[in-house]
Scaffold this motif. Structure first.
Motif, PDB file in Angstrom:
ATOM      1  N   ASP A  71       0.818  -1.209   0.000  1.00 11.07           N
ATOM      2  CA  ASP A  71       0.000   0.000   0.000  1.00 11.07           C
ATOM      3  C   ASP A  71       0.853   1.262   0.000  1.00 11.07           C
ATOM      4  O   ASP A  71       0.504   2.251  -0.647  1.00 11.07           O
ATOM      5  N   LYS A  72       1.966   1.239   0.724  1.00  3.31           N
ATOM      6  CA  LYS A  72       2.864   2.399   0.706  1.00  3.31           C
ATOM      7  C   LYS A  72       3.399   2.619  -0.702  1.00  3.31           C
ATOM      8  O   LYS A  72       3.503   3.755  -1.173  1.00  3.31           O
ATOM      9  N   ARG A  73       3.750   1.530  -1.380  1.00  5.98           N
ATOM     10  CA  ARG A  73       4.256   1.643  -2.757  1.00  5.98           C
ATOM     11  C   ARG A  73       3.183   2.218  -3.679  1.00  5.98           C
ATOM     12  O   ARG A  73       3.479   3.055  -4.547  1.00  5.98           O
ATOM     13  N   ALA A  74       1.940   1.807  -3.486  1.00  3.60           N
ATOM     14  CA  ALA A  74       0.850   2.310  -4.313  1.00  3.60           C
ATOM     15  C   ALA A  74       0.639   3.810  -4.123  1.00  3.60           C
ATOM     16  O   ALA A  74       0.152   4.499  -5.029  1.00  3.60           O
ATOM     17  N   GLN A  75       1.022   4.325  -2.962  1.00  2.00           N
ATOM     18  CA  GLN A  75       0.897   5.759  -2.688  1.00  2.00           C
ATOM     19  C   GLN A  75       2.144   6.539  -3.105  1.00  2.00           C
ATOM     20  O   GLN A  75       2.273   7.718  -2.788  1.00  2.00           O
ATOM     21  N   ASP A 128     -10.363  -2.890   5.927  1.00  2.00           N
ATOM     22  CA  ASP A 128      -9.578  -2.590   4.726  1.00  2.00           C
ATOM     23  C   ASP A 128      -8.280  -3.386   4.722  1.00  2.00           C
ATOM     24  O   ASP A 128      -7.874  -3.924   3.689  1.00  2.00           O
ATOM     25  N   GLU A 129      -7.628  -3.468   5.876  1.00  2.00           N
ATOM     26  CA  GLU A 129      -6.418  -4.285   5.965  1.00  2.00           C
ATOM     27  C   GLU A 129      -6.731  -5.752   5.693  1.00  2.00           C
ATOM     28  O   GLU A 129      -6.008  -6.435   4.962  1.00  2.00           O
ATOM     29  N   ALA A 130      -7.822  -6.239   6.284  1.00  2.00           N
ATOM     30  CA  ALA A 130      -8.164  -7.656   6.172  1.00  2.00           C
ATOM     31  C   ALA A 130      -8.638  -8.021   4.773  1.00  2.00           C
ATOM     32  O   ALA A 130      -8.236  -9.047   4.217  1.00  2.00           O
ATOM     33  N   ASP A 131      -9.495  -7.184   4.191  1.00  2.00           N
ATOM     34  CA  ASP A 131     -10.156  -7.551   2.941  1.00  2.00           C
ATOM     35  C   ASP A 131      -9.390  -7.146   1.689  1.00  2.00           C
ATOM     36  O   ASP A 131      -9.567  -7.760   0.637  1.00  2.00           O
ATOM     37  N   ARG A 132      -8.555  -6.118   1.799  1.00  2.00           N
ATOM     38  CA  ARG A 132      -7.871  -5.634   0.593  1.00  2.00           C
ATOM     39  C   ARG A 132      -6.352  -5.672   0.707  1.00  2.00           C
ATOM     40  O   ARG A 132      -5.671  -6.279  -0.118  1.00  2.00           O
ATOM     41  N   ALA A 189      -3.217  12.399   5.792  1.00  2.00           N
ATOM     42  CA  ALA A 189      -2.243  11.461   5.218  1.00  2.00           C
ATOM     43  C   ALA A 189      -2.696  10.949   3.848  1.00  2.00           C
ATOM     44  O   ALA A 189      -3.891  10.746   3.601  1.00  2.00           O
ATOM     45  N   LEU A 190      -1.729  10.723   2.980  1.00  2.00           N
ATOM     46  CA  LEU A 190      -2.043  10.145   1.673  1.00  2.00           C
ATOM     47  C   LEU A 190      -2.667   8.769   1.844  1.00  2.00           C
ATOM     48  O   LEU A 190      -3.555   8.373   1.088  1.00  2.00           O
ATOM     49  N   HIS A 191      -2.192   8.026   2.834  1.00  2.00           N
ATOM     50  CA  HIS A 191      -2.803   6.754   3.209  1.00  2.00           C
ATOM     51  C   HIS A 191      -2.460   6.487   4.665  1.00  2.00           C
ATOM     52  O   HIS A 191      -1.326   6.691   5.088  1.00  2.00           O
ATOM     53  N   GLU A 192      -3.441   6.034   5.445  1.00  2.00           N
ATOM     54  CA  GLU A 192      -3.236   5.754   6.866  1.00  2.00           C
ATOM     55  C   GLU A 192      -3.715   4.333   7.155  1.00  2.00           C
ATOM     56  O   GLU A 192      -4.895   4.031   6.956  1.00  2.00           O
ATOM     57  N   PRO A 193      -2.822   3.430   7.603  1.00  2.00           N
ATOM     58  CA  PRO A 193      -3.263   2.059   7.868  1.00  2.00           C
ATOM     59  C   PRO A 193      -4.395   1.987   8.890  1.00  2.00           C
ATOM     60  O   PRO A 193      -5.346   1.243   8.712  1.00  2.00           O
ATOM     61  N   PHE A 194      -4.275   2.749   9.983  1.00  2.00           N
ATOM     62  CA  PHE A 194      -5.364   2.780  10.958  1.00  2.00           C
ATOM     63  C   PHE A 194      -5.770   4.216  11.254  1.00  2.00           C
ATOM     64  O   PHE A 194      -6.724   4.716  10.714  1.00  2.00           O
ATOM     65  N   GLY A 195      -5.038   4.900  12.114  1.00  2.00           N
ATOM     66  CA  GLY A 195      -5.384   6.270  12.472  1.00  2.00           C
ATOM     67  C   GLY A 195      -5.708   6.422  13.940  1.00  2.00           C
ATOM     68  O   GLY A 195      -6.798   6.854  14.323  1.00  2.00           O
ATOM     69  N   LEU A 196      -4.728   6.044  14.792  1.00  2.00           N
ATOM     70  CA  LEU A 196      -4.941   6.057  16.240  1.00  2.00           C
ATOM     71  C   LEU A 196      -5.289   7.455  16.750  1.00  2.00           C
ATOM     72  O   LEU A 196      -6.073   7.608  17.692  1.00  2.00           O
ATOM     73  N   THR A 197      -4.730   8.490  16.126  1.00  2.00           N
ATOM     74  CA  THR A 197      -5.015   9.856  16.596  1.00  2.00           C
ATOM     75  C   THR A 197      -6.486  10.226  16.414  1.00  2.00           C
ATOM     76  O   THR A 197      -7.009  11.075  17.151  1.00  2.00           O
TER      77      THR A 197
END
Length: 669
Positions: free
Chosen positions: A150-154, A184-188, A330-338
C-alpha cells in the motif's frame, strides 16, 4: 497464559511515551503497551512480556539500557542486547536482525517457561518469531501495522521497499494468526500479497489511548502566543511524523488558500521532535513546512512547535474540542490512532478517505472524509466544522458517545481468544521424510500405505531428495503419493494443479529469494575445498556438499564472517546443505499449511535425520523414529515430541497411533 509481544523499532518504555523522539516511535508503541496492559487484566493471562532491543544512546533515555522494566503486575518490558548497542532506525535494523534473532532464541531457551504465543509487530519482529516458531514450536501472531504494497501504491517506493514487501509476504505466510485493526487491511491490503489468509485473519480494532488532561502544568496550549497573534481562536490541530506520506505541507497550503479559514482559526501542527537527528526525508519535510509557515499570509496564524510531550498533546486536544478540529491529511493511513484519541476528547475530525480513517469515521460518525490530494477539499471540510457551531456540537457529541466502539478490554478478550485458538494442536496435516523414515522396512511401508488409503488426513512428503528422485523411491517402496512434495531440503514446494499436473509453487520460491545471495555464498565457500555433491543436487536456493560435522561448522563460520545469510544443515553423517535463510522443511510446511488456513501447531512431522530437525522442532507434534541419527539427540524434550520405539514406517505408525490417528479394525473369529 504467557503472552510475549515482540517489537524491535522505536523507543519502548513505560508511559508516558515521548512520541516522535525518533522516526519509529509512533502509534504502534502505544498499541503494544496498551494491548499488553489490557491483556494482563484478563483472567486467563498470568504473564505478559514486551520484548524489544537494548541500546545506549546519549540522546535518548538511559532506561533503554535496562534489561527489564516493570509496567504493572505481571507485565514487563524485557530488552535483549546484541553486540551493536546503538539505537537503530527501522532501515538499519535489518543488519542486526540475525544477531538479535540468535539472542532472542537464547532468551527463550533460558526462560523457565516458554511463552504460549508470540505477537510480532511489523515484519522484522515476525522474522524473529518465525525462527522461534521453527526452533521451539511457539505459535506466533503477526500485526503488520503498515504494509509496503500500500505504501508503494501511494508513491512511497524508496530503497528497500521490495525487500520489505518480501519480508511481509513471508510473515503473512508463516504466521499462525494475523491481527489487524480494520476491514480494509483484512479484505484488501493483506490479499494483495497473494497468500491464503482465510481462517487466520482477525480484525480487532484497538482501544482508545488514555490521555489524561494535565492539571496545573504549563503546556503548549498555554504558550501558543509564542507563535500565534490571536491564540484565543479555535485550533485546527494535526499530529504526525514529518514524513512525506503524512501530507502535512498540504494541510498548511490548504489553510493558506482560504482567507475565511485563516480568519476563523489557527493551525497547530505537532510534527515530531525537531531537535533530534532526522532522516533526509524528515529534514526535507520540515524545511518545506517552515518555508510555508514563513509566508506573510499565514505568519502569526500557524504554530509549528519544535518539541512536545504527552501533556502538550492532551492539552491541545482539549483546546481543539472548544470549537476546533483535528485533521489527519495522510495520503494513506493504515489505521489512524489519533482519530480515536481525538474522539475520546470530543474533537471533531477531518480525515483522509484512504485506509483505516474511513472505517473509524464511519463507525464513530465524528467527522468528514476528504481526498488528501485535494487541498481545497481539506480547507472546505475544516471550515465547515469550525464555521458551524451546530455541526461542531453534533460531531463532538457523536465522538464521545460512539468512541466506546474502540475498547481495550474488548480487544484483550478477543485477542486472547485468538491466541488460544491457534494453540489448538489437533493434528490436521502429516509431513513425512522418506529415507529411513518411510523406507527401510517393507512391512511398515505396507502398513503406512494401507493407513493412507483409509485416512482423510492431508499428507505431504518433506525430503532432501529432488522431486523426480522422491517420486521414484516412493514407487520403489509402493508408498502412496502425497498431496504435495517438499523437496530439496525445503527449498522447493511442488503442488498439483486443477488437472493433476505437478508444478513448483512460485510464491514459495519468491519468498526464498529474500536475503539470499547464492552467487556470493558459492564464491565464499569455494576456497574451503569441501567436496561438492553432483550438480543435479543443487538448486536456485541450495548448494550441497559431502563432509563432516566439522566441515559444516567451518561453513557456518565462513558465512558468518562474510555476513552472508544462509542455513547450514548437516544430515545422515555426511551430507551438508547450504540453503536460503528463509528455506527449510519447517518453512515449507508452514507455507503449505498456510495455503489451507492451518498453522504449524496443527501439523505432525515424522523424521530421522538432521535435515528433519527444524520441522520436528516447529510442528505441534513430532514423531522421531527409533532408528533416528545422533543429529536429533539435540531436540529439546517437549509436549508433542514423541520418540517412538519402532523403526522406520512402523515408528511413524506407532506415533500416529499415539496421536489417535489410526483406526483399529476388529477381525471376526
Amino acid at each position: 497464559m504467557f503472552i510475549l509481544h515482540l517489537a524491535l523499532g522505536g523507543c519502548v518504555h513505560a508511559p508516558p511515551i515521548n512520541f516522535g523522539i525518533t522516526a519509529d516511535t509512533g502509534g504502534h508503541i502505544a498499541y503494544v503497551l496498551d494491548a499488553a496492559l489490557a491483556q494482563a487484566r484478563t483472567a486467563s493471562v498470568d504473564r505478559v512480556s514486551i520484548v524489544t532491543r537494548l541500546f545506549n544512546d546519549d540522546n535518548l533515555s538511559p532506561r533503554h539500557s535496562w534489561v527489564s522494566e516493570c509496567l504493572a503486575d505481571g507485565v514487563t518490558i524485557d530488552r535483549i542486547a546484541t553486540d551493536d548497542k546503538r539505537y537503530l532506525e527501522k532501515e538499519a535494523l535489518a543488519a542486526d536482525l540475525v544477531a538479535f534473532t540468535a539472542a532472542f532464541c537464547d532468551h527463550i531457551r533460558r526462560l523457565p517457561r516458554h511463552p504460549d504465543v508470540i505477537h510480532a509487530h511489523f515484519a522484522d519482529a515476525a522474522a524473529v518469531a518465525m525462527e522461534a516458531q521453527r526452533r521451539f514450536g511457539i505459535p506466533f501472531v503477526y500485526t503488520p501495522h503498515a504494509l509496503g504494497i500500500d505504501k508503494r501504491a501511494q508513491g512511497c517506493a524508496g530503497e528497500g521497499m521490495e525487500s520489505r514487501i518480501n519480508a511481509e509476504r513471508a510473515a503473512i505466510t508463516a504466521a499462525d494468526g494475523i491481527i489487524v485493526s480494520t476491514r480494509d487491511e483484512a479484505d484488501r491490503q493483506l490479499r494483495a500479497y497473494g497468500v491464503a489468509i482465510d481462517g487466520r485473519i482477525h480484525c480487532l480494532p484497538p482501544g482508545v489511548p488514555q490521555r489524561p488532561v494535565p492539571h496545573g502544568a504549563t503546556t503548549l496550549a498555554d504558550r501558543l502566543g509564542e507563535w500565534l497573534d490571536r491564540p484565543e481562536k479555535p485550533v485546527i490541530l494535526a499530529i504526525a511524523r514529518p514524513v512525506w506520506k503524512k501530507n502535512l505541507a498540504a494541510l498548511i497550503r490548504a489553510f493558506a488558500s482560504s482567507p475565511t479559514l485563516r480568519e476563523r482559526a489557527n493551525l497547530v501542527i505537532l510534527a515530531g521532535q525537531h531537535n533530534r537527528p532526522c532522516s533526509p526525508e524528515e529534514q526535507g519535510v520540515l524545511a518545506e513546512m517552515r518555508e510555508l509557515c514563513a509566508d506573510p499570509a499565514v505568519r502569526g496564524r500557524v504554530a509549528l512547535p519544535p518539541a512536545h510531550d504527552a501533556d502538550d498533546v492532551s492539552a491541545l486536544y482539549a483546546l481543539a474540542a472548544k470549537g476546533g478540529v483535528f485533521v489527519n491529511p495522510a495520503l494513506h493511513e493504515p489505521f489512524g490512532l489519533t482519530l480515536i484519541e481525538a474522539a475520546a476528547m470530543g474533537v471533531p475530525v477531518v480525515a483522509t478517505m484512504n485506509g483505516g480513517p474511513r472505517e473509524i469515521v464511519e463507525t464513530i460518525g465524528h467527522g468528514l472524509l476528504v481526498d488528501p490530494r485535494d487541498e481545497d477539499a481539506i480547507a472546505r471540510a475544516c471550515l465547515a466544522i469550525v464555521g458551524d457551531t451546530a455541526l461542531h456540537a453534533r460531531l463532538s457529541d457523536a465522538a464521545t458517545a460512539q468512541v466506546g466502539a474502540y475498547d481495550w478490554t474488548r480487544y484483550a478478550t478477543a485477542s486472547v481468544a485468538v491466541y488460544a485458538s491457534i494453540g489448538d494442536i489437533r493434528p490436521a496435516l502429516l509431513a513425512c521424510d522418506i529415507d529411513n523414515t518411510l523406507t527401510g522396512c517393507a512391512t511398515g511401508a505396507r502398513a503406512f500405505a494401507e493407513w493412507r488409503a483409509g485416512s482423510a488426513l492431508p499428507f505431504v512428503i518433506a525430503t532432501g531428495r529432488s522431486f523426480d528422485a522422491a517420486r521414484a523411491v516412493l514407487r520403489q517402496w509402493r508408498l502412496p503419493d502425497p498431496d504435495a512434495y517438499i523437496v530439496d531440503v525445503g527449498t522447493r514446494m511442488i503442488i498439483v494443479d486443477d488437472v493433476g499436473r505437478w508444478h513448483a509453487c512460485p510464491a514459495y520460491a519468491a519468498a526464498l529469494d529474500h536475503d539470499w545471495d547464492r552467487a556470493a555464498v558459492a564464491r565464499t565457500l569455494a576456497p574451503l575445498g569441501i567436496e561438492r555433491q553432483p550438480p543435479e543436487t543443487d538448486g536456485p536456493h541450495k548448494l550441497s556438499f559431502f563432509g563432516t560435522s566439522t566441515d559444516a561448522a567451518r561453513i557456518r563460520t565462513t558465512l558468518a564472517t562474510a555476513k552472508l545469510n544462509a542455513r547450514v544443515i548437516f544430515s545422515h553423517g555426511h551430507l551438508i546443505d547450504v540453503i536460503a535463510p528463509m528455506g527449510g522443511k519447517a518453512a515449507a510446511i508452514a507455507a503449505y499449511a498456510a495455503r489451507h488456513g492451518l498453522s504449524l501447531n496443527r501439523c505432525v512431522a515424522a523424521g530421522d535425520s538432521g535435515n528433519d530437525a527444524d520441522m520436528l522442532e516447529a510442528c505441534g507434534h513430532a514423531i522421531v523414529v527409533a532408528n533416528a541419527g545422533d543429529e536429533l539427540a539435540m531436540l529439546i524434550p517437549r509436549a508433542g515430541l514423541h520418540r517412538v520405539r519402532s523403526r522406520h514406517a512402523a515408528g511413524v505408525m506407532e506415533g500416529l497411533d499415539l496421536l489417535g490417528l489410526t483406526h483399529r479394525v476388529a477381525v471376526a473369529a
